[in-house]
Design a protein around this motif. Structure first.
Motif, PDB file in Angstrom:
ATOM      1  N   ASN A 201       0.830  -1.201   0.000  1.00 28.36           N
ATOM      2  CA  ASN A 201       0.000   0.000   0.000  1.00 28.36           C
ATOM      3  C   ASN A 201       0.869   1.257   0.000  1.00 28.36           C
ATOM      4  OD1 ASN A 201      -2.343   1.653   0.187  1.00 28.36           O
ATOM      5  ND2 ASN A 201      -1.885   1.901   2.373  1.00 28.36           N
ATOM      6  N   MET A 202       1.940   1.226   0.801  1.00 28.76           N
ATOM      7  CA  MET A 202       2.867   2.362   0.808  1.00 28.76           C
ATOM      8  C   MET A 202       3.524   2.545  -0.552  1.00 28.76           C
ATOM      9  SD  MET A 202       4.798   2.316   4.469  1.00 28.76           S
ATOM     10  CE  MET A 202       6.337   2.622   3.651  1.00 28.76           C
ATOM     11  N   GLU A 203       3.807   1.450  -1.234  1.00 25.24           N
ATOM     12  CA  GLU A 203       4.432   1.549  -2.561  1.00 25.24           C
ATOM     13  C   GLU A 203       3.461   2.199  -3.550  1.00 25.24           C
ATOM     14  OE1 GLU A 203       7.521   1.027  -2.983  1.00 25.24           O
ATOM     15  OE2 GLU A 203       8.047  -0.186  -1.269  1.00 25.24           O
ATOM     16  N   GLU A 205       1.138   4.301  -2.712  1.00 24.19           N
ATOM     17  CA  GLU A 205       1.053   5.702  -2.318  1.00 24.19           C
ATOM     18  C   GLU A 205       2.307   6.469  -2.771  1.00 24.19           C
ATOM     19  OE1 GLU A 205      -1.133   6.024   1.315  1.00 24.19           O
ATOM     20  OE2 GLU A 205       0.063   7.763   1.899  1.00 24.19           O
TER      21      GLU A 205
END
Lengths: 219, 219
Positions: A201-203, A205
């Protein structure tokens, strides 16, 4: 020696190595640095500087010999035996990784990754005794004895975020050197264990931030 | 404005944002920079410098108010509407991501990610019409019309490496801004499309390089 290589270069080594493994598999013998730069999206000056840490690998105008670069990686890593790795948490993501690492394509590589995934662990009784690809699944209760018996030094953590810290804590003192943390939350362990975290998910974002930055720069 | 923020900071924004979303969900109102530093493994000076790009967020000795930081992120992103995203390739990894992004925990967040995953695509006829979590699955043949109709701007690529480039090429000219490439191979697309690649084997190898570097430094 890796100890003399800056972190920024270390981060790119796996990308270089994968690219040259693929070139070798495709039968490519030599690649110009400009072509390499375009292929992996890193500028030529950075590539040349990074490669200078690996030894004398290329000549001006001649490019890099694929096998010579791959042998340089092997030399870099040769003091180290192949390391054994287990995966904890056999959900969809864990299953995807177990399949990927036991795929034929992966196992047939001449230049293999220095970390071998050998088993999966979960608390779900119904999984125990099954295999994913060729990799056997065990109960988490048997983790400690398995790690000791097979001298496991790496762990891929694909458990839910709610249990990630307690599983990570249970790995202390067993000789684990590295954890690839895919549990979507930060884990804290003692300094003996290196943690490398990937949160998809961070990737996503981060990709969004890059796109947004690019769009704002246009206006 | 994100356009003034260096790439090194951009890379860390998603990590900061996730940390503060988690703190908010845990009911934490304020965090000291030293505590934050320990939690996410980034030194305080870097955090302070990064946060200076987001505005006036903290005072010496007082720490950061969680809601103030999250609002700063919202302001940073507010000119942008939520972006729609589809996932292509519903294997184990694709399925894991579809489940993750439609999980209750994820959907209930007050401060949600600015990219919404809305559907999955595959060439396997038997998957078409099914759902993973609440997300519907469609045939790859319907991708182009779906992207146009739903103004999709982001794609998560979880297809096998052998077809990654041809699928990526088929996305040209449809208004896609970003691709999160999880296909374990490099893809080349025109400059309009930003590609952010994550290869889990490379991440495992990068962890290995860090551990190896640390061990050599000891001797």
């Amino acid at each position: 020696m890796l100890s003399n290589i800056p972190n920024a270069t270390i981060k790119r080594l796996a990308l270089y190595r994968r690219c040259f493994v693929e070139l070798d598999e495709m039968g490519v013998k030599r690649i110009q640095s400009g072509e390499l730069s375009q292929k992996i999206g890193i500028d030529s000056a950075t590539i040349r500087r990074d490669f200078s840490y690996l030894g004398e690998l290329g000549r001006q105008g001649y490019g890099y010999e694929v096998r010579v670069v791959l042998e340089a990686f092997n030399n870099l890593l040769k003091t180290e035996d192949a390391q054994s790795c287990v995966l904890i948490g056999v959900g969809n993501l864990g299953r995807a990784l177990l399949k990927y690492f036991s795929s034929d394509k992966f196992k047939k590589r001449v230049f293999r990754t220095p970390v071998n995934l050998i088993a999966g662990f979960d608390t779900d009784e119904s999984l125990v005794g099954q295999c994913v690809g060729e990799l056997p699944l065990y109960h988490l209760n048997d983790l400690k004895s398995y790690i000791e018996e097979h001298r496991v030094t790496y762990v891929i953590l694909t458990v839910p975020p709610t249990v990630a810290q307690s599983v990570a804590t249970s790995l202390e003192g067993l000789g684990i050197k590295g954890i690839l943390n895919l549990s979507s939350t930060v884990i804290n362990v003692s300094e003996d264990i290196t943690v490398h975290e990937v949160d998809l998910n961070m990737e996503l974002e981060t990709l969004f931030f890059y796109v947004f930055q690019k769009e704002q720069a246009k206006h």
